[in-house]
Design an enzyme around this catalytic site. Structure first.
Site, PDB file in Angstrom:
ATOM      1  N   HIS A 158       8.237   0.038  -1.236  1.00 59.41           N
ATOM      2  CA  HIS A 158       7.362  -1.030  -0.751  1.00 59.41           C
ATOM      3  C   HIS A 158       7.504  -1.152   0.767  1.00 59.41           C
ATOM      4  O   HIS A 158       8.383  -0.526   1.360  1.00 59.41           O
ATOM      5  CB  HIS A 158       7.728  -2.364  -1.417  1.00 59.41           C
ATOM      6  N   HIS A 185       8.233  -0.447   8.360  1.00 60.22           N
ATOM      7  CA  HIS A 185       8.728   0.853   7.898  1.00 60.22           C
ATOM      8  C   HIS A 185       8.980   0.770   6.396  1.00 60.22           C
ATOM      9  O   HIS A 185       9.138  -0.318   5.851  1.00 60.22           O
ATOM     10  CB  HIS A 185      10.017   1.238   8.636  1.00 60.22           C
TER      11      HIS A 185
END
Length: 177
Positions: free
Chosen positions: A40, A123
């Site tokens: 995720h 990120h």
């Protein structure tokens, strides 16, 4: 409850990212790599939150007024750590992503949530305590990464917990875009 707000991906995108994780893993001496179901992009880590604050978080998420959007991946990077680096996939600059995270962060602060106060660097974490084998260049994965385009049409509130020694991420609430 240990909570975070994230962008979750469909199974096809998770499978593509997991292929990249496995390439890095097979070229590593050590590392704790992210399982496919845990892939995720975190928008905001909330930490331990009392159950009575859930409605406030949902209200803040409901105030997000953004259209669905798409972003791509740029590179494999890392945060240097003595015990092994944290490896991640870089995300293309995307105004919607940055504006959404900024709005979320500000609204949570205004409602007295204690958050980390540092620049948002989106990120996708792929591994912790990673030490690569000599000679492996993560740049080899750039072409594969750049072909991945991720469609985002919702924002999710997630609970993170260990059950019988296994990390479980559970969906608490989802806000469609």
């Amino acid at each position: 409850m240990r909570l975070f707000i994230s962008l979750n991906f469909d199974s096809e995108i998770k499978a593509k990212i997991y292929d990249i994780i496995n390439k890095v893993k097979s070229n590593s001496i050590q590392g704790k790599f992210v399982n496919e179901e845990h892939i995720h992009l975190t928008l905001e880590f909330l930490g331990e939150i009392q159950k009575n604050r859930l409605n406030t978080i949902k209200e803040i998420m409901n105030e997000l007024n953004f259209e669905a959007f798409t972003f791509g991946l740029t590179k494999v990077g890392y945060f240097k750590r003595p015990e092994g680096n944290i490896y991640w996939l870089g995300v293309e600059n995307n105004d919607t992503l940055f504006n959404m995270q900024k709005k979320l962060h500000q609204s949570l602060i205004e409602k007295d949530f204690e958050l980390e106060n540092r620049e948002y660097k989106p990120h996708i974490t792929i591994g912790r305590k990673v030490i690569l084998k000599d000679g492996f260049d993560t740049g080899e994965l750039k072409d594969t990464l750049e072909k991945i385009k991720i469609d985002i049409n919702k924002v999710d509130l997630m609970k993170s917990e260990f059950i019988n020694g296994k990390l479980i991420h559970s969906l608490i609430y989802s806000k469609p875009l």
